[in-house]
Design an enzyme around this catalytic site. Structure first.
Site, short mmCIF file in Angstrom:
data_model
loop_
_atom_site.label_atom_id
_atom_site.label_comp_id
_atom_site.label_asym_id
_atom_site.label_seq_id
_atom_site.Cartn_x
_atom_site.Cartn_y
_atom_site.Cartn_z
N HIS A 1 0.86 -1.16 0.01
CA HIS A 1 0.03 0.06 0.01
C HIS A 1 0.87 1.33 0.01
O HIS A 1 0.92 2.09 0.85
CB HIS A 1 -1.09 -0.08 1.27
CG HIS A 1 -2.05 -1.21 1.10
ND1 HIS A 1 -1.94 -2.14 1.46
CD2 HIS A 1 -3.19 -1.01 0.42
CE1 HIS A 1 -3.10 -3.09 1.45
NE2 HIS A 1 -3.71 -2.12 0.67
N PHE B 1 3.23 4.25 -2.57
CA PHE B 1 2.86 5.45 -3.58
C PHE B 1 2.74 4.72 -5.06
O PHE B 1 2.02 5.12 -5.93
CB PHE B 1 3.77 6.24 -3.61
CG PHE B 1 3.56 7.34 -4.66
CD1 PHE B 1 2.84 8.26 -4.76
CD2 PHE B 1 4.60 7.49 -5.91
CE1 PHE B 1 2.64 9.03 -5.93
CE2 PHE B 1 4.59 8.17 -6.94
CZ PHE B 1 3.74 9.10 -7.05
N LYS B 2 3.33 3.57 -5.12
CA LYS B 2 3.27 3.06 -6.49
C LYS B 2 1.72 2.35 -6.67
O LYS B 2 1.27 2.32 -7.88
CB LYS B 2 4.26 1.73 -6.62
CG LYS B 2 5.83 2.53 -6.65
CD LYS B 2 6.85 1.30 -6.93
CE LYS B 2 8.14 1.70 -6.36
NZ LYS B 2 8.73 2.83 -6.89
N HIS B 3 1.51 1.90 -5.47
CA HIS B 3 -0.07 1.25 -5.71
C HIS B 3 -1.08 2.58 -5.96
O HIS B 3 -1.86 2.23 -6.90
CB HIS B 3 -0.19 0.50 -4.25
CG HIS B 3 -1.84 0.21 -3.91
ND1 HIS B 3 -2.18 -0.64 -4.84
CD2 HIS B 3 -2.66 0.55 -3.25
CE1 HIS B 3 -3.75 -0.83 -4.49
NE2 HIS B 3 -4.00 0.01 -3.57
N1 PCG Z 1 -5.49 -12.23 -3.08
C1 PCG Z 1 -5.44 -11.10 -3.32
N2 PCG Z 1 -5.88 -10.21 -2.82
C2 PCG Z 1 -5.81 -8.79 -3.47
C3 PCG Z 1 -5.49 -8.75 -4.67
N3 PCG Z 1 -5.62 -7.41 -4.88
C4 PCG Z 1 -6.03 -6.73 -4.00
N4 PCG Z 1 -6.18 -7.74 -2.91
C5 PCG Z 1 -7.01 -7.46 -1.67
O1 PCG Z 1 -7.91 -6.50 -1.81
C6 PCG Z 1 -7.91 -5.70 -0.89
C7 PCG Z 1 -8.46 -4.46 -1.41
O2 PCG Z 1 -8.58 -3.45 -0.16
P1 PCG Z 1 -6.86 -3.04 0.52
O3 PCG Z 1 -6.19 -2.24 -0.51
O4 PCG Z 1 -7.09 -2.91 1.71
O5 PCG Z 1 -6.28 -4.73 0.45
C8 PCG Z 1 -6.41 -5.47 -0.78
C9 PCG Z 1 -5.97 -6.82 -0.56
O6 PCG Z 1 -6.20 -7.34 0.89
C10 PCG Z 1 -4.96 -10.00 -5.37
O7 PCG Z 1 -4.48 -9.71 -6.44
N5 PCG Z 1 -4.93 -10.91 -4.72
ZN ZN Z 2 -5.65 0.27 -2.41
#
Ligand code: PCG
Ligand code: ZN
Length: 712
Positions: A315, A317-319
């Site tokens: 989680h 900056f790239k995200h």
């Molecule tokens: N298993 C899995 N979980 C993901 C993926 N992408 C997002 N998530 C989950 O989806 C959630 C969305 O909310 P958050 O960003 O809090 O945290 C993220 C992860 O827990 C993925 O590719 N695989």
């Molecule tokens: Zn997110």
């Protein structure tokens, strides 16, 4: 004295662990401007085209490859930058060239024409064409002269840390001697830092924990850096400076088009570049002009947002950039500007950028279980999402960052309501609720209905947030690695917390060794089942989860139902987003099948007592393939074996499961079913990862349960 740059880095072959993926910018510092055909064969790089003082010109800048390594050009990484016609002063031009070439202020730039004659870098540069490109050479001041880079580093295995240490020592010395650091030193240091970050971006795609050993001196993945606040501040300052430098050039048409695609590869871009691309999104959507946003305020706001993302595995900056980029891509794909008004588009993009601000790397479940300050403040109701949103509005409170300054009261209220809704919608605990509401309005969806639009915006936000699997594998896989790392970091935190709680009643002297034991156990990867009863989500359990099992559940039960529902309203999504996710599901299913087959084979070998020799080797291999994050973390990206680099369509593994198990040399396969060539060091290190416990693979259902129920 000036000599042609012979930085140690450029004279090296790629470090064993670097396993650069095709298309990735090879970060050798020798920079030349070369012609396109040449570049296609050997390098990836930056293209610059210019129009200075009314004169047009075009140059390509390419990073020289590490010796022996050949990289395919990633078409989207080719960045055409068009110089501002107004900034025609010689200094400006040189500075712009310097910035693009990442050359230091003491470096000398030499520009040649196709006849290899030196050309003056001036506003009167003769016009050229793609077939008569200039060639730019960066000639560095000789740092060796000062004994800074001793010759024994040159040509040896890359040791960025050694350079770093030398720099620190030098920094101290210069500080003591002069009290003030020369600018050229800062530049050098920033280059080393930059290079380190780039390497680390690659390293984290390699086997977690192995990268350190495989390339002597390679620093830890970027999120492991325990940087001091001062260091972070200095780093931020450098990012800001580069970002500001880049604001003086225009991003080319080619890049701007690439930016709209779901296949966009973030791993090719560093933070200042990503800031520029975010800026470009606002420009290209017409938000700057239509909403009367001061571009300088946008710069300050973007930088402040950047500063408020933490250095955590996923989680970060790239995200934030990726979520914004997906939202931006969707905006074009489904032609949102014809359906939503400018303020709504602005709200969507801004929400995407802000949606995980100040994320600590531990999810809501942890916040609530650990009774953190955030959980207390928000009464266990979406503590993280509430926090992200609050931070976003806190940033906007500062005048110099307030991109909403020109909004009317009503506009601001609409923006604020929308942003709160969008960011809170990213809490996975709300997933089913939002999806069901959306499903119920789809049959009679009306773009003029406020409520319908509002739920659509929430859904688009969710789609953007969790859409990594709609991207090419080479882009998606490292993100999964990052996510798993964050999960496991959190698991560790939970374990510490639990130990803390259960030992609270004991004296410190008794309790502390227990905590050590617990951690030891964790690090030894011993049987986590002993800790049964602890509030540890199974999806975080390295014994139970594999990359494939995790993704099968996530795609089947979270992604596809969401994407297919949105696809009903926007059929354009089918090819661009939904199909790649289906391919990804097929791909992970195949991977899972191969893993299970391998496990069954291994079990039967053990049963027949054949556990020595070859069996031992294969056992090791299967453990690497199937075991927790240290193996799963890594696979995929690093050797470039991708579903398909150039097409969003994911391909199934080309190596059949039987060839995985029968060939220890080929194995461990990466998660793509492609062989990973670890080399002897890799296998040795992999050996130390062995565990005695049998590897369990979770069922799809189990993964699903976890994901679907996770933070609620
Ligand atoms: N298993 C899995 N979980 C993901 C993926 N992408 C997002 N998530 C989950 O989806 C959630 C969305 O909310 P958050 O960003 O809090 O945290 C993220 C992860 O827990 C993925 O590719 N695989
Ligand atoms: Zn997110």
């Amino acid at each position: 004295m000036v000599s042609a740059r012979t930085c140690p880095i450029s004279s090296l072959s790629a470090p064993a662990s670097a396993s650069y993926c095709p298309g990735r910018r090879p970060y050798g510092p020798n920079i030349v401007l070369i012609s396109a055909p040449e570049r296609n064969n050997t390098t990836a790089g930056l293209d610059w085209a210019g129009n200075v003082g009314g004169e047009k010109f075009r140059v390509d800048i390419a990073w020289e490859t590490f010796s022996g390594a050949v990289f395919k050009t990633a078409p989207h990484r080719v960045l055409n930058l068009v110089l501002d016609a107004v900034e025609s002063a010689i200094k400006e031009i040189s500075e712009t060239f310097r910035a693009a070439a990442e050359a230091g202020s003491s470096d000398i730039l030499k520009l040649y024409n196709t006849r290899k004659n030196l050309v003056n870098i001036s506003p009167h540069l003769p016009e050229n064409t793609p077939s008569t490109r200039y060639r730019l050479e960066v000639v560095a001041a000789d740092y060796n002269k000062n004994g800074f880079l001793s010759s024994n580093i040159v040509g040896q295995q890359l040791d960025v840390n050694a350079i770093d240490q030398r720099l620190s020592a030098l920094e101290k010395k210069v500080h003591i001697d002069n009290g003030e650091m020369p600018e050229s030193f800062h530049e050098l240091k920033s280059k080393v830092d930059n290079f380190k970050e780039k390497l680390e971006n690659v390293a984290h795609l390699s086997w977690l924990g192995l990268s350190k050993d495989l390339s002597i001196g390679m620093s830890q993945p970027f999120w492991h850096k325990k940087s001091s606040p001062r260091k972070i501040e200095t780093h931020h300052k450098r990012v800001y400076e580069r970002f500001m430098k880049f604001t003086k050039v225009h991003v080319s048409e080619e890049v701007r088009l690439e930016l709209r695609k779901q296949s966009f590869d973030n791993w090719q871009w560093d933070d200042p570049e990503m800031l520029i691309l975010l800026r470009q999104m606002y420009i290209d959507l017409g938000l700057i002009s239509k909403l009367n946003i001061d571009i300088n305020v946008l710069h300050e706001w973007l930088y402040e947002v950047y500063r408020n993302y933490n250095i955590v595995p996923f989680h970060n900056f790239k995200h934030c950039f990726m979520v914004a980029q997906m939202m931006y891509g969707l905006t074009w794909l489904i032609d949102l500007p014809s359906k939503l008004d400018t303020l709504e588009i602005f709200t969507l993009l801004t929400s995407a950028i802000c949606h995980d601000l100040d994320h600590p790397g531990y999810n809501n479940a942890y916040q609530i279980n650990a009774k953190t300050e955030l959980a207390l403040r928000y009464n266990d109701i979406s503590p993280l999402e509430n926090h992200h949103c609050a931070v976003a509005f806190d940033i906007l409170k500062k005048d110099k960052c307030n991109i909403t300054l020109d909004f009317s009261r009503d506009e601001f209220k609409r923006f604020r309501d929308g942003m709160i809704r969008c960011i809170l919608a990213t809490d996975m605990a709300k997933h089913n609720e939002i999806l069901n509401t959306f499903k119920s309005v789809i049959p009679h969806f009306d773009f003029t209905d406020k409520e319908h639009k509002s739920v659509l915006m929430m859904v688009l936000m969710k789609v953007s947030d969790i859409s990594n699997e709609a991207r090419p594998l080479s882009v998606a896989m490292p993100w999964l690695d990052c996510l798993l790392t964050e999960f496991f970091n959190q698991l560790m935190m939970v374990l510490i917390k639990v130990a803390d709680i259960s030992n609270e009643a004991r004296p410190m002297a008794v309790a502390e060794p227990w905590l050590d034991c617990l951690l030891q156990e964790f690090f030894n990867q011993s049987d986590l089942e002993k800790l049964e009863g602890l509030p540890v989500a199974p999806f975080m359990d390295r014994e139970k989860v594999s990359k494939s099992s995790s993704q099968i559940g996530f795609i089947k039960f979270v992604l596809l139902p969401l994407f297919e529902t949105v696809g009903k309203l926007f059929p354009q999504l089918e090819n661009a987003i939904i199909e790649p996710v289906r391919d990804a599901l097929a791909y992970y299913t195949e991977m899972q099948r191969a893993l299970e087959e391998e496990k069954a084979r291994k079990d039967s070998l053990q049963e027949t007592g054949d556990s020595a020799g070859q069996g031992e080797k294969n056992g090791l291999i299967s453990e690497i393939v199937t075991s927790g994050p240290n193996s799963n973390m890594s696979a995929g990206h690093s050797d470039g074996g991708a579903r398909d680099e150039n097409s969003p369509q994911h391909q199934l593994p080309s190596t059949s499961p039987s060839s995985i198990s029968s060939s220890p040399v080929m194995a461990p396969t990466d998660s793509l079913g492609k062989p990973r060539h670890l080399g002897s060091q890799g296998l040795m290190k992999a050996g130390s990862l062995r565990r005695s416990s049998t590897t369990q693979l979770s069922s799809t259902k189990q993964s699903h349960d976890v994901k679907a129920s996770s933070p609620s």
